[in-house]
Motif scaffolding. Structure first.
Motif, PDB file in Angstrom:
ATOM      1  N   ARG A  89      48.407  20.156  28.171  1.00 37.90           N
ATOM      2  CA  ARG A  89      47.959  20.346  26.792  1.00 37.90           C
ATOM      3  C   ARG A  89      46.439  20.232  26.738  1.00 37.90           C
ATOM      4  NH1 ARG A  89      51.635  20.402  22.846  1.00 37.90           N
ATOM      5  NH2 ARG A  89      53.786  20.130  23.538  1.00 37.90           N
ATOM      6  N   CYS A  90      45.841  20.867  25.720  1.00 33.91           N
ATOM      7  CA  CYS A  90      44.393  20.824  25.549  1.00 33.91           C
ATOM      8  C   CYS A  90      43.950  19.389  25.307  1.00 33.91           C
ATOM      9  CB  CYS A  90      43.981  21.705  24.379  1.00 33.91           C
ATOM     10  SG  CYS A  90      42.234  21.555  23.962  1.00 33.91           S
ATOM     11  N   PRO A  91      42.948  18.897  26.069  1.00 32.21           N
ATOM     12  CA  PRO A  91      42.497  17.515  25.892  1.00 32.21           C
ATOM     13  C   PRO A  91      41.929  17.258  24.494  1.00 32.21           C
ATOM     14  CG  PRO A  91      41.138  18.671  27.523  1.00 32.21           C
ATOM     15  CD  PRO A  91      42.266  19.585  27.162  1.00 32.21           C
ATOM     16  N   GLU A  92      41.515  18.287  23.784  1.00 31.08           N
ATOM     17  CA  GLU A  92      40.910  18.108  22.461  1.00 31.08           C
ATOM     18  C   GLU A  92      41.930  18.249  21.344  1.00 31.08           C
ATOM     19  OE1 GLU A  92      37.826  17.296  21.548  1.00 31.08           O
ATOM     20  OE2 GLU A  92      37.144  17.111  23.618  1.00 31.08           O
ATOM     21  N   CYS A  93      42.680  19.351  21.342  1.00 31.43           N
ATOM     22  CA  CYS A  93      43.525  19.641  20.176  1.00 31.43           C
ATOM     23  C   CYS A  93      45.014  19.552  20.490  1.00 31.43           C
ATOM     24  CB  CYS A  93      43.205  21.019  19.613  1.00 31.43           C
ATOM     25  SG  CYS A  93      43.807  22.351  20.650  1.00 31.43           S
ATOM     26  N   LYS A  94      45.333  19.276  21.751  1.00 26.08           N
ATOM     27  CA  LYS A  94      46.724  19.061  22.169  1.00 26.08           C
ATOM     28  C   LYS A  94      47.595  20.324  22.110  1.00 26.08           C
ATOM     29  CE  LYS A  94      45.506  14.843  22.565  1.00 26.08           C
ATOM     30  NZ  LYS A  94      44.764  14.614  23.791  1.00 26.08           N
ATOM     31  N   ARG A 105      44.116  27.900  29.777  1.00 24.80           N
ATOM     32  CA  ARG A 105      43.359  28.125  28.574  1.00 24.80           C
ATOM     33  C   ARG A 105      44.027  27.462  27.378  1.00 24.80           C
ATOM     34  NH1 ARG A 105      39.761  32.294  28.822  1.00 24.80           N
ATOM     35  NH2 ARG A 105      40.764  33.627  30.353  1.00 24.80           N
ATOM     36  N   CYS A 106      43.198  26.913  26.476  1.00 23.83           N
ATOM     37  CA  CYS A 106      43.716  26.436  25.186  1.00 23.83           C
ATOM     38  C   CYS A 106      43.795  27.646  24.260  1.00 23.83           C
ATOM     39  CB  CYS A 106      42.795  25.379  24.586  1.00 23.83           C
ATOM     40  SG  CYS A 106      43.192  25.029  22.859  1.00 23.83           S
ATOM     41  N   PRO A 107      44.975  27.970  23.750  1.00 18.07           N
ATOM     42  CA  PRO A 107      45.118  29.197  22.952  1.00 18.07           C
ATOM     43  C   PRO A 107      44.763  29.013  21.473  1.00 18.07           C
ATOM     44  CG  PRO A 107      47.265  28.193  23.261  1.00 18.07           C
ATOM     45  CD  PRO A 107      46.259  27.275  23.923  1.00 18.07           C
ATOM     46  N   LEU A 110      41.277  27.515  16.605  1.00 21.11           N
ATOM     47  CA  LEU A 110      40.561  26.524  15.794  1.00 21.11           C
ATOM     48  C   LEU A 110      40.291  25.229  16.558  1.00 21.11           C
ATOM     49  CD1 LEU A 110      42.204  26.903  12.287  1.00 21.11           C
ATOM     50  CD2 LEU A 110      40.094  27.888  13.163  1.00 21.11           C
ATOM     51  N   CYS A 111      40.497  25.240  17.854  1.00 18.12           N
ATOM     52  CA  CYS A 111      40.252  24.053  18.681  1.00 18.12           C
ATOM     53  C   CYS A 111      38.802  23.577  18.481  1.00 18.12           C
ATOM     54  CB  CYS A 111      40.499  24.399  20.142  1.00 18.12           C
ATOM     55  SG  CYS A 111      40.081  23.069  21.264  1.00 18.12           S
ATOM     56  N   PRO A 112      38.607  22.305  18.101  1.00 18.42           N
ATOM     57  CA  PRO A 112      37.238  21.830  17.823  1.00 18.42           C
ATOM     58  C   PRO A 112      36.304  21.896  19.037  1.00 18.42           C
ATOM     59  CG  PRO A 112      38.806  20.016  17.762  1.00 18.42           C
ATOM     60  CD  PRO A 112      39.614  21.266  17.859  1.00 18.42           C
TER      61      PRO A 112
HETATM   62 ZN   LIG Z   1      42.152  22.987  22.243  1.00 18.04          ZN
END
Ligand SMILES: [Zn+2]
Length: 351
Positions: A89-94, A105-107, A110-112
């Motif tokens: 999972r994305c470390p920022e937005c999960k 890739r984080c899909p 709106l990922c901060p």
């Molecule tokens: Zn993300």
């Protein structure tokens, strides 16, 4: 070559959502600089290297500049080493990561973590060229909640900027003027600035010329896109996916409402393929410099006598000296004559 230890691994999120593992090292002197971080590129690289947290690794500088891990010194393992766990999972937005070849890739559009990189990219020289919008300022704007994406930049007023660090009245006015000017850069730069995966500067230009407006590009089917040179099925699918995304459409709509043009500056581009570019010529060229200058100016370019941040390209022949050094220092691209010919061909200005 030096040895040092991997203390921990961070996973960074880039502009396109690409996750890059970065190893934090016990700081070590290497060819004159202190190295404390080194990229591990991707999951496959970590597996190939068989690196673990706590491992002693051998480092060198690739090309004399970029630190790189050569190998793990396995004979120094103590048994205390811990495997590097690549997140799913994305470390920022999960958001759940998607795999794209070797890349994760984080899909989430709106990922901060992506917001900072996206704003930076939007404002960059080759995109909308908003001078004065540096990293520190972008950070502040995000932290204060004044801006979430590129469209918000165009809603900023003097009163918003007044409360920021190191932002006098004069620099606030300059920034607002820069933002205003960026609205008219045209489709190719705006398209590049949106940061669609696979769409670099050259492809953005090709797409802008082919489709003319963002609406036409949005309507384009897979076949129509694949008919564009350099667009294969993967790129076509990527472009369609990005432009079909509800949040991307919303961003474009808000940018347009703010006055940002998504139309190609085609007529101008056709007559003057080098319009907006500034060249500096230096060193010995195969033709008289005045002749090259005349040719570039006829194609719409400016030719300046000295190198500055506004210089687009330096054309350097043998014996180039201080201007070349200045270009390198400022990060201005340097072309030799063959490179210039290639640029002219690419811009449709050859012959
Ligand atoms: Zn993300």
């Amino acid at each position: 070559e030096k040895e040092t230890r991997i203390e921990s691994v961070d996973f960074q999120v880039g502009r396109t959502g690409r996750i890059t593992p970065v190893a934090n090292l016990t700081p070590v002197q290497l060819d004159g600089t202190t190295v404390s971080r080194v990229t591990l590129h991707n999951k496959a690289f970590i597996e190939e290297l068989d690196a673990r947290v706590g491992d002693v690794v051998r480092l060198h500088k690739s090309g004399g500049i970029i630190p790189e891990i050569l190998r793990v010194v396995k004979e120094k393992r103590t048994g205390e080493e811990a495997p590097i766990v690549f997140p799913n999972r994305c470390p920022e937005c999960k958001a759940e990561l998607v795999e794209d070849g070797k890349i994760h890739r984080c899909p989430n559009p709106l990922c901060p973590a992506k917001a900072f990189q996206q704003l930076r990219h939007w404002a960059s020289r080759r995109a909308m060229d908003v001078q004065g919008l540096g990293d520190k300022l972008i950070e502040q704007l995000l932290e204060k909640g004044l801006v979430k994406d590129a469209a918000d930049l165009y809603r900023l007023g003097k009163e918003d900027l007044a409360g920021l660090e190191r932002m006098g009245e004069k620099s606030a006015e300059n920034l607002l003027a820069q933002l205003e000017a960026s609205k008219g850069r045209g489709l190719e730069r705006a398209l590049y600035g949106l940061g669609i995966p696979q769409v670099g500067e050259a492809l953005a230009r090709t797409l802008a010329r082919r489709f003319g407006t963002i609406e036409k590009l949005m309507e384009a089917g897979e076949e129509e896109l694949e008919a564009v040179p350099d667009v294969g099925p993967i790129t076509a699918a990527e472009i369609r996916r990005a432009l079909a995304d509800k949040r991307m459409r919303d961003l474009i709509r808000r940018l347009q409402a703010a006055g940002v043009s998504f139309e190609a500056r085609q007529a101008q581009a056709a007559e003057q393929p080098l319009a907006g570019l500034t060249f500096v010529l230096t060193g010995e060229l195969s033709r008289p410099r005045a002749e090259v200058k005349e040719e570039l100016e006829a194609l719409g370019a400016k030719v300046a006598g000295s190198v500055s941040r506004k210089t687009s390209y330096v054309v350097a022949g043998p014996g180039a000296g201080s201007k070349l050094a200045k270009a390198r220092q400022l990060g201005v691209p340097v072309l030799d004559e063959a490179g210039l010919a290639a640029l002219l061909a690419e811009r449709g200005a050859a012959g």
